[in-house]
Design a protein around this motif. Structure first.
Motif, PDB file in Angstrom:
ATOM      1  N   PHE A 197     -46.071 -14.246 -15.108  1.00 43.28           N
ATOM      2  CA  PHE A 197     -45.083 -15.338 -15.375  1.00 43.28           C
ATOM      3  C   PHE A 197     -43.713 -15.223 -14.633  1.00 43.28           C
ATOM      4  CE2 PHE A 197     -47.337 -14.968 -19.354  1.00 43.28           C
ATOM      5  CZ  PHE A 197     -47.788 -16.178 -19.855  1.00 43.28           C
ATOM      6  N   ASP A 198     -44.106 -14.789 -13.359  1.00 39.11           N
ATOM      7  CA  ASP A 198     -42.798 -14.532 -12.394  1.00 39.11           C
ATOM      8  C   ASP A 198     -42.548 -15.512 -11.426  1.00 39.11           C
ATOM      9  OD1 ASP A 198     -45.180 -14.012 -11.047  1.00 39.11           O
ATOM     10  OD2 ASP A 198     -44.472 -12.250  -9.903  1.00 39.11           O
ATOM     11  N   ALA A 199     -42.734 -16.841 -12.066  1.00 42.14           N
ATOM     12  CA  ALA A 199     -42.469 -18.047 -11.157  1.00 42.14           C
ATOM     13  C   ALA A 199     -40.870 -18.070 -10.807  1.00 42.14           C
ATOM     14  CB  ALA A 199     -42.804 -19.381 -11.803  1.00 42.14           C
ATOM     15  N   PRO A 200     -39.978 -17.632 -11.512  1.00 51.67           N
ATOM     16  CA  PRO A 200     -38.665 -17.525 -11.351  1.00 51.67           C
ATOM     17  C   PRO A 200     -38.234 -16.547 -10.176  1.00 51.67           C
ATOM     18  CG  PRO A 200     -38.863 -17.387 -13.749  1.00 51.67           C
ATOM     19  CD  PRO A 200     -40.221 -17.499 -13.135  1.00 51.67           C
ATOM     20  N   GLU A 201     -39.108 -15.654 -10.014  1.00 47.91           N
ATOM     21  CA  GLU A 201     -38.926 -14.604  -8.655  1.00 47.91           C
ATOM     22  C   GLU A 201     -39.925 -15.170  -7.569  1.00 47.91           C
ATOM     23  OE1 GLU A 201     -39.544 -10.763  -9.896  1.00 47.91           O
ATOM     24  OE2 GLU A 201     -38.194 -10.930 -11.747  1.00 47.91           O
ATOM     25  N   GLY A 202     -41.103 -15.178  -7.838  1.00 47.72           N
ATOM     26  CA  GLY A 202     -41.904 -15.679  -6.872  1.00 47.72           C
ATOM     27  C   GLY A 202     -41.785 -14.951  -5.613  1.00 47.72           C
ATOM     28  N   SER A 257     -43.409 -14.437  -2.919  1.00 47.18           N
ATOM     29  CA  SER A 257     -44.111 -14.848  -1.691  1.00 47.18           C
ATOM     30  C   SER A 257     -43.783 -16.312  -1.435  1.00 47.18           C
ATOM     31  CB  SER A 257     -45.632 -14.847  -1.971  1.00 47.18           C
ATOM     32  OG  SER A 257     -45.847 -15.388  -3.357  1.00 47.18           O
ATOM     33  N   GLU A 258     -42.957 -17.039  -2.338  1.00 51.77           N
ATOM     34  CA  GLU A 258     -42.560 -18.368  -2.177  1.00 51.77           C
ATOM     35  C   GLU A 258     -41.098 -18.620  -1.969  1.00 51.77           C
ATOM     36  OE1 GLU A 258     -43.876 -20.505  -5.734  1.00 51.77           O
ATOM     37  OE2 GLU A 258     -45.323 -19.057  -5.999  1.00 51.77           O
ATOM     38  N   ILE A 259     -40.335 -17.924  -2.965  1.00 50.80           N
ATOM     39  CA  ILE A 259     -38.966 -18.437  -3.056  1.00 50.80           C
ATOM     40  C   ILE A 259     -38.072 -17.069  -3.271  1.00 50.80           C
ATOM     41  CG2 ILE A 259     -39.347 -20.704  -3.948  1.00 50.80           C
ATOM     42  CD1 ILE A 259     -38.473 -19.798  -6.526  1.00 50.80           C
ATOM     43  N   VAL A 260     -38.602 -15.991  -3.236  1.00 52.38           N
ATOM     44  CA  VAL A 260     -37.851 -14.844  -3.311  1.00 52.38           C
ATOM     45  C   VAL A 260     -37.215 -14.829  -4.894  1.00 52.38           C
ATOM     46  CG1 VAL A 260     -36.053 -13.226  -2.555  1.00 52.38           C
ATOM     47  CG2 VAL A 260     -37.265 -14.498  -0.992  1.00 52.38           C
ATOM     48  N   GLY A 261     -36.412 -15.873  -5.054  1.00 50.00           N
ATOM     49  CA  GLY A 261     -35.902 -15.888  -6.595  1.00 50.00           C
ATOM     50  C   GLY A 261     -34.590 -15.771  -6.864  1.00 50.00           C
ATOM     51  N   PHE A 291     -32.999 -21.557  -2.580  1.00 53.55           N
ATOM     52  CA  PHE A 291     -34.177 -20.830  -2.952  1.00 53.55           C
ATOM     53  C   PHE A 291     -33.629 -20.107  -4.163  1.00 53.55           C
ATOM     54  CE2 PHE A 291     -35.418 -21.307   1.468  1.00 53.55           C
ATOM     55  CZ  PHE A 291     -36.491 -21.790   1.256  1.00 53.55           C
ATOM     56  N   ALA A 292     -32.488 -19.327  -4.199  1.00 54.33           N
ATOM     57  CA  ALA A 292     -31.935 -18.898  -5.473  1.00 54.33           C
ATOM     58  C   ALA A 292     -31.702 -19.991  -6.550  1.00 54.33           C
ATOM     59  CB  ALA A 292     -30.552 -18.056  -5.076  1.00 54.33           C
ATOM     60  N   LEU A 293     -31.293 -21.234  -6.333  1.00 55.37           N
ATOM     61  CA  LEU A 293     -31.118 -22.365  -7.091  1.00 55.37           C
ATOM     62  C   LEU A 293     -32.369 -22.429  -7.937  1.00 55.37           C
ATOM     63  CD1 LEU A 293     -29.083 -24.075  -8.680  1.00 55.37           C
ATOM     64  CD2 LEU A 293     -29.657 -25.704  -6.753  1.00 55.37           C
ATOM     65  N   LEU A 294     -33.629 -22.757  -6.822  1.00 54.69           N
ATOM     66  CA  LEU A 294     -34.856 -23.007  -7.505  1.00 54.69           C
ATOM     67  C   LEU A 294     -35.307 -21.899  -8.288  1.00 54.69           C
ATOM     68  CD1 LEU A 294     -36.975 -24.263  -4.495  1.00 54.69           C
ATOM     69  CD2 LEU A 294     -36.778 -25.273  -6.536  1.00 54.69           C
ATOM     70  N   GLY A 295     -35.025 -20.710  -8.153  1.00 47.38           N
ATOM     71  CA  GLY A 295     -35.452 -19.678  -8.975  1.00 47.38           C
ATOM     72  C   GLY A 295     -34.844 -19.913 -10.508  1.00 47.38           C
ATOM     73  N   GLY A 296     -33.311 -20.041 -10.144  1.00 47.49           N
ATOM     74  CA  GLY A 296     -32.845 -20.098 -11.602  1.00 47.49           C
ATOM     75  C   GLY A 296     -33.022 -21.210 -12.300  1.00 47.49           C
ATOM     76  N   SER A 346     -29.773 -17.963 -14.659  1.00 47.09           N
ATOM     77  CA  SER A 346     -29.723 -19.100 -13.892  1.00 47.09           C
ATOM     78  C   SER A 346     -28.329 -19.198 -13.337  1.00 47.09           C
ATOM     79  CB  SER A 346     -29.998 -20.260 -15.024  1.00 47.09           C
ATOM     80  OG  SER A 346     -29.154 -19.875 -16.047  1.00 47.09           O
ATOM     81  N   LEU A 347     -27.221 -18.310 -13.737  1.00 50.90           N
ATOM     82  CA  LEU A 347     -26.008 -18.396 -13.047  1.00 50.90           C
ATOM     83  C   LEU A 347     -26.331 -17.738 -11.813  1.00 50.90           C
ATOM     84  CD1 LEU A 347     -23.464 -17.729 -16.014  1.00 50.90           C
ATOM     85  CD2 LEU A 347     -23.983 -19.736 -14.529  1.00 50.90           C
ATOM     86  N   ALA A 348     -26.966 -16.641 -11.711  1.00 48.69           N
ATOM     87  CA  ALA A 348     -27.292 -15.949 -10.511  1.00 48.69           C
ATOM     88  C   ALA A 348     -27.600 -16.869  -9.717  1.00 48.69           C
ATOM     89  CB  ALA A 348     -28.065 -14.633 -10.803  1.00 48.69           C
ATOM     90  N   GLY A 349     -28.910 -17.637 -10.123  1.00 55.91           N
ATOM     91  CA  GLY A 349     -29.369 -18.644  -8.873  1.00 55.91           C
ATOM     92  C   GLY A 349     -28.489 -19.493  -8.666  1.00 55.91           C
ATOM     93  N   TRP A 350     -27.458 -20.083  -9.709  1.00 55.62           N
ATOM     94  CA  TRP A 350     -26.439 -21.173  -9.129  1.00 55.62           C
ATOM     95  C   TRP A 350     -25.356 -20.800  -8.554  1.00 55.62           C
ATOM     96  CZ3 TRP A 350     -21.498 -22.488 -10.884  1.00 55.62           C
ATOM     97  CH2 TRP A 350     -21.001 -23.759 -10.490  1.00 55.62           C
TER      98      TRP A 350
END
Lengths: 243, 468
Positions: free
Chosen positions: B279-284, B286-290, B190-195, B180-184
């Motif tokens: 369960f790779d929704a945080p990466e995803g 095809s949608e948000i890279v992650g 998009f990174a934030l969404l992943g986090g 989550s810190l990486a995303g934030w």
């Protein structure tokens, strides 16, 4: 007898009823894993069939990959590949610089600069052929490989039967092919070629044989039959040969 | 030719694990002579740094190569070693190429990113995952007699704290800070969404993860994995057994037999925590890279390798908790009582360590099969599965397990119920659904024009059209 009861005729069966197996989820997951595992072990232990016709492969392995530089799919008959200019017996291109290919080309990738044989030119063809390409350039990067230029050519001068695609290059300029690069292959001669025509005849001797020699002559006779006046002060390519 | 090559690779893998574990016990014996508790250091060196890290590195290749085989492709085979232009080597030279690429690429960080957290996040993602293996025993505790007659207890585990599994829960949930810190800190939507997805996914699965193991804790009255009273040793005890001569056969109290539901819950929840497909929704991609969208070079490499380390560690944890750790299943007592093994305890340790790692490899394979078979869960499906299915099932499993153990503390009833559950799942898996059975029956009674389609592999051959 009725028709289909459920779903489509082909493809996986759609279950209408909810079964405990699907509701419990785990059995269906295990079945899926079993299918994947079967593929894995068949592909791992099976010897890969390298038949380029993938649908004809019969090996244990289910792998459909064609490892490209080592294995190549043979091009189908009639494959449209890299252009070439067809040479005559004397090594010059058959092209008469009529601009038909350049005109029909939807990508406008053909550039032709026509040269005209002079009246005193003692080259053999100067009596029967009016023009020749001083430059004939195809930009292979713009070409969309539609093949219309081949269809349009009245003299069978351009073909795409090289059975190769455009090779890779390091600069864009190298993709612009000129006559020395385009002119290759065995020389081609047709009986209807203009230099075979008898000079004294009113009619060309192959008047109905070959479509591409008929285009001009047929036109003239129809015009004459309809009493259309022809401006004889300007040279007309076809009549020039007949007279 | 090909079979011989595969057999050679298998022998190489088995030999490598066996050799490393021999080395581990040898080093452990030596370090223990230098000071009490020195064998822990040997475990860190051989099990964690060599086995886990090298297996994880090889997994980066196995993931792609095996993925190719799962999907009827050849997988990567372009890289070659210098001097061996025709040897594909199972794609292994790609690893060298990947490592060189990762290390030499620019470690880019966005201008508006929080530089400190941005650089900290990959470490925070990698360290807890790696540390998770610390309490997993890769081999038994062996008493080895030194030349001077003193007995040295060689443990093959990096640490054996009293709080055992609680360490796993604590450290496992720590890994999400990196994500989550990486995303934030990337300062990218998009990174934030992943986090955010990663942290919410962790919260929904943390509870189920804990609940799924409580049954095992009750059954063995311990939260420790290693040690003489730990879970792994307890799973080596027979529930029913008989002997043929000196060879003992029976059902050991492995977690999978006692707690099949607990195993499924733990596997699903832990899988969700590894953030791997499905369960790779945080990466995803095809949608948000992650969450690692802005990372490049070895910073990204750390995220990547931590994912594979997580696969290995999860395999180790599951083997230790549910698959009897290093136990063979049958013939354990026979092996331990062999005069030859008593004389050479290092060899015994190497064999048991090999058994442990082979089980881990099987578990890794299962994780990869799952990753390449199932499509990604939609985000709300992930939440539904965690809160509405896994959590209630965990609670029910806990009540049932507690009641059964209260009624019969010898675990016999628990094992019976567990075997029954496994049997039900197997029965449901191998029998076709009722609708399919009935339609097959109707078609059989009908005009018998059943053109058998050969599309389905597992499903029984069905007539393509039925009759009313």
């Amino acid at each position: 007898m009725s028709t289909m009861t459920h779903g489509k005729a082909e493809g996986p069966k759609q279950l209408i009823e909810q079964d405990v197996r699907e509701r419990a989820y785990i059995p269906e997951l295990i079945k899926g894993l079993a299918i994947t595992t079967r593929h894995f072990f068949r592909n791992l232990f099976g010897e890969r069939d390298t038949n380029p016709q993938v649908v004809d492969r019969t090996g244990t392995s289910l792998i459909t990959t064609i490892c490209y530089p080592e294995e190549k799919v043979p091009y189908p008959v009639g494959y449209r590949g890299l252009h070439r200019l067809v040479p005559r017996e004397d090594g010059k291109p058959r092209c008469v610089a009529c601009y038909m290919c350049a005109t029909i080309c939807p990508a406008q990738c053909i550039y032709i600069e026509a040269g005209e044989y002079g009246a005193d030119d003692d080259a053999a063809e100067s009596r029967v052929i009016e023009k020749f390409p001083k430059q004939f350039v195809i930009d292979e990067l713009r070409c969309i490989v539609c093949g219309l230029c081949v269809d349009a050519c009245p003299k069978d001068a351009i073909r795409m039967d090289t059975e190769m695609h455009t090779p890779s290059e390091y600069t864009r300029q190298n993709f612009v092919y000129d006559i020395p690069k385009l002119l290759r292959g065995a020389p081609v001669t047709h009986p209807s070629d203009p230099w075979f025509k008898r000079g004294s005849s009113e009619q060309p001797d192959h008047v109905h044989k070959e479509a591409h020699t008929r285009i001009g002559e047929g036109n003239t006779s129809r015009l004459l039959a309809n009493n259309v006046e022809i401006d004889t002060s300007k040279p007309v390519a076809v009549t020039k040969f007949i007279k | 030719m090909r079979l011989g090559m595969i057999f050679g690779w298998l022998c190489f893998i088995v030999g490598a694990y066996f050799g490393v574990m021999l080395l581990a016990y040898g080093l452990g014996f030596w370090f223990e002579g230098l000071g009490a508790g020195g064998s822990h250091f040997a475990a860190i060196l051989c099990c964690m740094l060599i086995c886990v890290m090298i297996t994880a590195t090889l997994l980066t290749m196995a993931e792609r190569k095996w993925g190719g085989f799962f999907q009827d492709r050849t997988g990567p085979n372009r890289a070659r070693l210098p001097g061996l232009p025709n040897a594909v080597l199972g794609g292994l030279p790609h690893i060298i190429g990947d490592v060189v690429k990762m290390l030499t690429k620019e470690a880019f960080s966005p201008e508006r990113a929080n530089k400190y957290l941005f650089k900290l996040a990959p470490m925070l993602a990698f360290a807890p995952v790696f540390a998770l293996f610390a309490i997993v025993p890769a081999g038994p505790t062996l008493a080895m007699t030194a030349a001077d007659g003193t007995v040295r207890q060689v443990m093959m585990v990096a640490a054996n704290p009293d709080f055992g599994l609680l360490y796993i829960f604590g450290i496992a949930s720590f890994a999400v800070y990196g994500t989550s810190l990486a995303g934030w800190s990337s300062n990218n939507k998009f990174a934030l969404l992943g986090g955010v997805r990663a942290s919410s996914q962790l919260i929904s699965y943390e509870v189920a993860l804990g609940l799924s193991l409580v049954g095992m804790m009750i059954a063995f009255s311990t939260v420790q994995l290693a040690g003489p009273t730990g879970m792994v040793e307890s799973q080596g005890q027979y529930i029913w057994s008989t002997t043929f001569g000196s060879f003992d056969v029976g059902l050991q109290g492995w977690g999978i037999f006692l707690q099949p539901v607990g195993f499924l819950l733990f596997f699903a929840a832990a899988f969700a925590e590894t953030k791997r497909a499905p369960f790779d929704a945080p990466e995803g991609e095809s949608e948000i890279v992650g969450y690692f969208l802005e990372y490049s070079g070895m910073q990204f490499g750390l995220f990547m390798i931590s994912e594979f380390v997580e696969v290995v560690v999860l395999g180790g944890v599951i083997v230790a908790i549910f698959f009897g750790g290093y136990h063979l299943g049958v013939g354990d007592l026979w092996l331990q009582n062999l005069a030859f093994m008593k004389a050479h305890p290092v060899l015994l340790g190497g064999l048991y360590g090999l058994v442990f790692w082979l089980k881990v490899v099987v578990l890794i394979y299962v994780q990869l099969v799952i990753r390449w078979s199932f499509p990604r869960f939609r985000y709300d499906q992930v939440q539904t599965l965690g809160w509405k299915i896994l959590l209630p099932m965990g609670l029910i499993n806990l009540f049932v397990t507690g009641a059964l153990i209260l009624w019969d503390p010898t675990l016999h009833t628990l094992a019976l119920v567990g075997l029954l559950e496994i049997g039900v799942v197997i029965f449901l898996t191998v029998t076709p659904p009722r609708q399919v059975r009935r339609e097959a029956e109707e078609a059989g009674h009908g005009h018998g024009h059943g053109g058998h389609d050969d599309h389905g592999h597992a499903a029984p051959a069905l007539p393509s059209a039925g009759t009313h």
